[in-house]
Design an enzyme around this catalytic site. Sequence first.
Site, PDB file in Angstrom:
ATOM      1  N   TRP A 201       0.851  -1.188   0.000  1.00 51.19           N
ATOM      2  CA  TRP A 201       0.000   0.000   0.000  1.00 51.19           C
ATOM      3  C   TRP A 201       0.896   1.252   0.000  1.00 51.19           C
ATOM      4  O   TRP A 201       1.839   1.343   0.784  1.00 51.19           O
ATOM      5  CB  TRP A 201      -0.898  -0.025   1.250  1.00 51.19           C
ATOM      6  CG  TRP A 201      -1.753   1.209   1.393  1.00 51.19           C
ATOM      7  CD1 TRP A 201      -2.792   1.577   0.587  1.00 51.19           C
ATOM      8  CD2 TRP A 201      -1.627   2.218   2.401  1.00 51.19           C
ATOM      9  NE1 TRP A 201      -3.319   2.766   1.028  1.00 51.19           N
ATOM     10  CE2 TRP A 201      -2.629   3.190   2.140  1.00 51.19           C
ATOM     11  CE3 TRP A 201      -0.778   2.405   3.480  1.00 51.19           C
ATOM     12  CZ2 TRP A 201      -2.807   4.312   2.923  1.00 51.19           C
ATOM     13  CZ3 TRP A 201      -0.949   3.535   4.270  1.00 51.19           C
ATOM     14  CH2 TRP A 201      -1.960   4.475   3.989  1.00 51.19           C
ATOM     15  N   ASP A 369     -15.567   9.047   0.106  1.00 54.92           N
ATOM     16  CA  ASP A 369     -16.154   8.281   1.206  1.00 54.92           C
ATOM     17  C   ASP A 369     -16.853   9.185   2.236  1.00 54.92           C
ATOM     18  O   ASP A 369     -16.415  10.310   2.485  1.00 54.92           O
ATOM     19  CB  ASP A 369     -14.984   7.543   1.883  1.00 54.92           C
ATOM     20  CG  ASP A 369     -15.427   6.440   2.806  1.00 54.92           C
ATOM     21  OD1 ASP A 369     -16.643   6.282   2.992  1.00 54.92           O
ATOM     22  OD2 ASP A 369     -14.546   5.744   3.328  1.00 54.92           O
ATOM     23  N   ARG A 445      -9.715  -2.787   8.214  1.00 57.41           N
ATOM     24  CA  ARG A 445     -10.269  -1.433   8.311  1.00 57.41           C
ATOM     25  C   ARG A 445     -11.682  -1.466   8.907  1.00 57.41           C
ATOM     26  O   ARG A 445     -12.584  -0.792   8.430  1.00 57.41           O
ATOM     27  CB  ARG A 445     -10.295  -0.774   6.926  1.00 57.41           C
ATOM     28  CG  ARG A 445     -10.222   0.740   6.957  1.00 57.41           C
ATOM     29  CD  ARG A 445     -10.588   1.352   5.620  1.00 57.41           C
ATOM     30  NE  ARG A 445     -10.371   2.777   5.629  1.00 57.41           N
ATOM     31  CZ  ARG A 445     -10.914   3.623   4.784  1.00 57.41           C
ATOM     32  NH1 ARG A 445     -11.718   3.205   3.827  1.00 57.41           N
ATOM     33  NH2 ARG A 445     -10.669   4.899   4.852  1.00 57.41           N
ATOM     34  N   ASP A 480     -14.334   1.517  -4.899  1.00 55.97           N
ATOM     35  CA  ASP A 480     -13.206   1.211  -4.017  1.00 55.97           C
ATOM     36  C   ASP A 480     -13.345  -0.196  -3.445  1.00 55.97           C
ATOM     37  O   ASP A 480     -14.427  -0.810  -3.480  1.00 55.97           O
ATOM     38  CB  ASP A 480     -13.220   2.263  -2.882  1.00 55.97           C
ATOM     39  CG  ASP A 480     -11.854   2.494  -2.268  1.00 55.97           C
ATOM     40  OD1 ASP A 480     -10.936   1.702  -2.527  1.00 55.97           O
ATOM     41  OD2 ASP A 480     -11.723   3.477  -1.505  1.00 55.97           O
ATOM     42  N   MET A 481     -12.272  -0.719  -2.870  1.00 59.58           N
ATOM     43  CA  MET A 481     -12.270  -2.049  -2.232  1.00 59.58           C
ATOM     44  C   MET A 481     -11.090  -2.040  -1.274  1.00 59.58           C
ATOM     45  O   MET A 481      -9.953  -2.035  -1.710  1.00 59.58           O
ATOM     46  CB  MET A 481     -12.097  -3.100  -3.321  1.00 59.58           C
ATOM     47  CG  MET A 481     -12.388  -4.520  -2.956  1.00 59.58           C
ATOM     48  SD  MET A 481     -10.985  -5.350  -2.183  1.00 59.58           S
ATOM     49  CE  MET A 481     -11.579  -7.012  -2.099  1.00 59.58           C
ATOM     50  N   ASN A 482     -11.390  -1.984   0.033  1.00 57.03           N
ATOM     51  CA  ASN A 482     -10.340  -1.623   0.970  1.00 57.03           C
ATOM     52  C   ASN A 482      -9.822  -2.704   1.906  1.00 57.03           C
ATOM     53  O   ASN A 482      -9.314  -2.394   2.981  1.00 57.03           O
ATOM     54  CB  ASN A 482     -10.794  -0.430   1.809  1.00 57.03           C
ATOM     55  CG  ASN A 482     -10.652   0.862   1.022  1.00 57.03           C
ATOM     56  OD1 ASN A 482      -9.568   1.202   0.590  1.00 57.03           O
ATOM     57  ND2 ASN A 482     -11.761   1.561   0.817  1.00 57.03           N
ATOM     58  N   CYS A 528     -10.546   1.238  -7.790  1.00 65.17           N
ATOM     59  CA  CYS A 528      -9.652   1.639  -6.712  1.00 65.17           C
ATOM     60  C   CYS A 528      -9.676   0.503  -5.695  1.00 65.17           C
ATOM     61  O   CYS A 528     -10.703  -0.158  -5.533  1.00 65.17           O
ATOM     62  CB  CYS A 528     -10.203   2.934  -6.088  1.00 65.17           C
ATOM     63  SG  CYS A 528      -9.277   3.509  -4.657  1.00 65.17           S
ATOM     64  N   ASP A 550      -2.608   5.316  -3.126  1.00 64.01           N
ATOM     65  CA  ASP A 550      -2.980   6.310  -2.114  1.00 64.01           C
ATOM     66  C   ASP A 550      -1.812   7.219  -1.789  1.00 64.01           C
ATOM     67  O   ASP A 550      -1.962   8.155  -1.008  1.00 64.01           O
ATOM     68  CB  ASP A 550      -3.466   5.612  -0.837  1.00 64.01           C
ATOM     69  CG  ASP A 550      -4.968   5.350  -0.898  1.00 64.01           C
ATOM     70  OD1 ASP A 550      -5.626   5.873  -1.814  1.00 64.01           O
ATOM     71  OD2 ASP A 550      -5.471   4.615  -0.033  1.00 64.01           O
TER      72      ASP A 550
HETATM   73  C1  DGJ Z   1      -9.087   4.310  -0.194  1.00 65.99           C
HETATM   74  C2  DGJ Z   1      -8.904   5.089  -1.457  1.00 65.99           C
HETATM   75  O1  DGJ Z   1      -7.756   4.675  -2.113  1.00 65.99           O
HETATM   76  C3  DGJ Z   1      -8.891   6.568  -1.145  1.00 65.99           C
HETATM   77  O2  DGJ Z   1      -8.646   7.302  -2.301  1.00 65.99           O
HETATM   78  C4  DGJ Z   1     -10.201   6.939  -0.516  1.00 65.99           C
HETATM   79  O3  DGJ Z   1     -11.222   6.773  -1.448  1.00 65.99           O
HETATM   80  C5  DGJ Z   1     -10.445   6.097   0.725  1.00 65.99           C
HETATM   81  N1  DGJ Z   1     -10.326   4.695   0.443  1.00 65.99           N
HETATM   82  C6  DGJ Z   1     -11.811   6.364   1.295  1.00 65.99           C
HETATM   83  O4  DGJ Z   1     -12.109   5.533   2.318  1.00 65.99           O
END
Ligand code: DGJ
Length: 746
Positions: A201, A369, A445, A480-482, A528, A550
Amino acid sequence: MAIQFNEKTKQFHLTNGNISYVFEIMRNGQLGQLYFGQALPLEGNYSHLQDKVHYRAMLAQVYENEYRFSLEQIKQEYPSYGTTDFREGAVEVLQQDGSRLSDFCYVSHEIVPGKPKLEGLPATYVEKDEEAETLLVKLMDAKDGMELILSYTIFANFDAIARNAYFKNTGEEVVNLTKAMSLSLDLPDDDYDMVQFSGWWTRERHKKTAHLRQGIQSIGSTRGQSSHTHNPFLILKRPNTDENQGEAMGFSLVYSGNFLAQVEVDTFDTSRVMLGIHPQSFCWQLKPGQHFQTPEAVMTWSDTGLNGMSHIFHELYRSRLAHGVWRDKVCPILINNWEATYFDFDEDKLVRIASKAQEAGVELFVLDDGWFSTRRDDYHGLGDWSPNKELLPNGITGLAQRINDMGMKFGLWVELEMVNKDTPIYKEHPDWIIHVPGRKSSHGRNQYVLDFSRPEVVDYIHDDIYKVLSTADISYIKWDMNRSITECGSAGWPAAQQGEIFHRYILGVYDLYERLTSEFPHILFESCASGGGRFDPGMFYYAPQAWASDDSDACERLFIQYGTSYCYPLSFIGSHVSITPNHQVFRNTSLKFRGDVAYFGSFGYELDLGRLSPEEFEEVKEQIKFMKKYRQLIQYGTFYRIKDPFAGNEAAWMVVSPDKKQAIFGFYRMLSKSCMPFSLTKLPGLDENATYHVTIDNVEEMGSFTGAELMRAGLVTTDEACGEQKTEKKVFCGDFYSRLFLLEAK
Ligand code: DGJ
């Protein structure tokens, strides 16, 4: 372009005049690999390119009383382990009797014009049949009745071959596929450097190079996403290959989930390249009559160095992977509120940011977000896509209207694959998350992954987001996908199919993308995954741009964007100017440096322009003017890497228009040095007969030079600093110094 089968030699030859791919039906019925590289005459017999086994002690032999047929020593097309070959195989089928051996023998083949579609999977495509030809070779394992169709598409205009494998259980028993690679290629020697793009990341796709050695060298992902850690792409290049000359092969997987990309060098110095779904935890049940389709893998060959190899991927992926109306439109210049506000916003604040951006010439405002449900931090709200009425009293519809009224387009962030536990969807359906019943589910997260392997979950999310998209004027979605997937299991599938969940999850994601992109064709989707955690060709099929990282610091971005460019065209690479000190590395760089890096991608801003000084705001206006003037060139031009930041203190790259009449050359120096030497930089890809007028940073006239001189002697790029004070010229030449040279043919 031709695909030919020679009845006499039993050889298949695919060629487009530039490259050839040759393989044969061997006497045991399996397929043997003969050649991949620069085009060979179509009529040739290339059987001698197969190493004939000499008597070698220890080799296991297929035929009795014979010492000349050992699969261990034969280059194969789609090998399996255990019947005289001890290298890793491309396929493994677990049969009812517990055995895992396969023997896929030739049955028939078909040559079809164009390129058949892949069911439920993203893939390259053609618009007219003349653009490609496809060879489908049917093989069969007589013992278990497993049919295998290997597919090879050769393109007329790209030196690339797209491959996939399709399995069908025509037998009477249930079998399990535990490994099914998309591509396997045995090369006759091992004198290659393997280049991979790896990191984490905020430092995605850093270039790493190592010479091949005996044994297995591999990259992959077991995280449920293609990942920040490794990109599903690798290069094999000869040690003396550089950016502009020499042999290079690229291998790219059109897939967004778990993958494996590996090279196995055996004791006879042959190199086996393999690319496909990662076999870790993979087990796909095939009942009689059922089939399995692997993702597509694309391989390219070039003898014009790494730039030449990249050009093939750039052109192919930009024009025949990305699809929909946005494929052929210039990327809008956007502003995203994430780094400007994080979760701290309301409607008026957003409108203020947007209106300042509009004044500067920005075309699209993106709300990131925090706009929905209870989401005021990253603990809450995911999975409930109803707008937060306290923050946005007029909902998304009202906010979009206010933005549209200013003459700007409106875009929205979503993270459709996730839930927090405080949302109705989780409370009503706690078993709709990816989990193994009876075991603890880890969070990432603070969120849990929705079980997209279950069609009812995808339907639910589809219906929810459909309402949002159809009731507001939305032109763009950032999807997005976090988090990575842990404890991969599903309450929706029986025990015997738990090995399918990782892949079924990605098929669910593709299904939702397919539905939304067809229902809302005017919407530009940007993918993303915490920055660049799913920056892969599978995503680019649906979403023609992706947030690359990011890390928005311009110096860090030199590395990330340089590495990313080996496979992906500039228009795919989301790159924004952000505030200083930068939020990820706390570095200060000039607005100019930040702009000069961000231009080489799909350009935007990630800050509140209202917080800039009046001078800086004027500079932003100029940047936007510049980008509007040249974005066509940047998006559709040919991109050359020139100086590698991974190798030193400088970076340089250039885009040249297709007619070679215009070019923009970006030159970047990280740390300042005193009394630097005289420097010349050779510029590839120009018209040697043209005379180019060169302007620095859009203002300073440098002079006119012939293409021949710029290509052979080079352009003078001596650093302005060189130990002198340049204050009277107001030249900024400290750390993080950049210059843009604009070349216009007279
Ligand atoms: C991760 C993304 O990469 C960011 O640009 C942003 O959208 C955040 N998530 C928001 O939670």
